[in-house]
Enzyme design. Structure first.
Site, mmCIF file in Angstrom:
data_model
loop_
_atom_site.group_PDB
_atom_site.id
_atom_site.type_symbol
_atom_site.label_atom_id
_atom_site.label_comp_id
_atom_site.label_asym_id
_atom_site.label_seq_id
_atom_site.Cartn_x
_atom_site.Cartn_y
_atom_site.Cartn_z
ATOM 1 N N HIS A 74 43.222 13.791 51.724
ATOM 2 C CA HIS A 74 43.872 14.410 50.561
ATOM 3 C C HIS A 74 43.670 15.923 50.542
ATOM 4 O O HIS A 74 44.505 16.647 50.005
ATOM 5 C CB HIS A 74 43.371 13.761 49.273
ATOM 6 C CG HIS A 74 43.603 12.289 49.266
ATOM 7 N ND1 HIS A 74 44.861 11.739 49.264
ATOM 8 C CD2 HIS A 74 42.727 11.257 49.315
ATOM 9 C CE1 HIS A 74 44.760 10.421 49.298
ATOM 10 N NE2 HIS A 74 43.481 10.101 49.338
ATOM 11 N N CYS A 109 51.777 20.261 24.672
ATOM 12 C CA CYS A 109 53.017 20.688 24.016
ATOM 13 C C CYS A 109 53.672 19.414 23.475
ATOM 14 O O CYS A 109 53.007 18.374 23.399
ATOM 15 C CB CYS A 109 53.922 21.485 24.953
ATOM 16 S SG CYS A 109 54.567 20.598 26.372
ATOM 17 N N HIS A 134 43.449 12.197 44.227
ATOM 18 C CA HIS A 134 44.284 12.535 45.384
ATOM 19 C C HIS A 134 44.851 13.948 45.353
ATOM 20 O O HIS A 134 45.055 14.539 46.411
ATOM 21 C CB HIS A 134 45.447 11.542 45.495
ATOM 22 C CG HIS A 134 45.009 10.179 45.923
ATOM 23 N ND1 HIS A 134 45.903 9.169 46.212
ATOM 24 C CD2 HIS A 134 43.761 9.641 46.110
ATOM 25 C CE1 HIS A 134 45.230 8.067 46.563
ATOM 26 N NE2 HIS A 134 43.939 8.338 46.490
ATOM 27 N N THR A 147 55.994 17.404 24.701
ATOM 28 C CA THR A 147 56.106 16.353 25.726
ATOM 29 C C THR A 147 55.013 16.424 26.775
ATOM 30 O O THR A 147 54.826 15.453 27.530
ATOM 31 C CB THR A 147 57.444 16.498 26.468
ATOM 32 O OG1 THR A 147 57.488 17.817 27.047
ATOM 33 C CG2 THR A 147 58.633 16.305 25.526
ATOM 34 N N ASP A 195 51.141 24.654 22.453
ATOM 35 C CA ASP A 195 52.154 25.279 21.597
ATOM 36 C C ASP A 195 52.157 24.520 20.270
ATOM 37 O O ASP A 195 51.281 23.668 20.009
ATOM 38 C CB ASP A 195 53.529 25.335 22.297
ATOM 39 C CG ASP A 195 54.244 23.994 22.335
ATOM 40 O OD1 ASP A 195 53.649 22.954 21.950
ATOM 41 O OD2 ASP A 195 55.417 23.981 22.742
#
Ligand code: RB5
Length: 148
Positions: free
Chosen positions: A135, A67, A100, A69, A10
């Site tokens: 995993h 973005c 993992h 954050t 964004d």
């Protein structure tokens, strides 16, 4: 030759996406850029969906999402069935979400990490294999959660 990487950002992640593109270009790593293409305001779920659907459709092998954050992109990406997205700003999480969790989307915050760290994290994410074994069972349980 493996499939290209899907990129999306964004306006808050646009500049970091452009820096990572330069880094990928220098290494000859192929990508598809799903936008955005400027700092004009856009809605991160739209961009996340476009890039993540390219991954789940098989057009792209993994997604790099940007973005402000990294958090909004990860929330959006993790709503797309088949996507396992991780928002990272440290190398340990970035490495182990591949080892993992078999993460197939890395989300980075353009207002959190600088271009140097972001490029290191991208390299680590792309180079680290999934360990499988115990995993795989856990990843299968993540997939099962999508069906309830
Ligand atoms: C846009 O201002 C910002 O909210 C967005 O880039 C992102 O950080 C959301 O999680």
């Amino acid at each position: 030759m493996s499939n290209p990487i899907a990129l999306a950002a964004d306006h808050g992640g646009f500049e970091l996406k452009e820096a990572v593109k330069q880094h990928l270009d220098a290494q000859g790593v192929a990508y598809v850029d799903f936008g955005t293409h400027s700092t004009d305001s856009v809605d991160y779920p739209d961009l996340a969906a476009a890039a993540c659907r390219a991954v789940t459709d098989g057009q792209c092998r993994t997604a790099l999402l940007f973005c402000g954050t990294g958090v909004g992109m990860s929330m959006a990406a993790n709503r797309i069935p088949g996507i396992r997205a991780c928002c990272c700003s440290d190398s340990f999480s970035c490495e182990y979400t591949r080892r993992h969790n078999d993460a197939n989307a890395l989300c980075l915050g353009g207002r959190v990490v600088g271009a140097g760290l972001a490029c290191q994290l991208v390299d680590l994410f792309l180079a680290t294999p999934f360990e499988g074994g115990r995993h795989q069972r856990r990843v299968d349980k993540l997939t099962a959660l999508e069906q309830r």
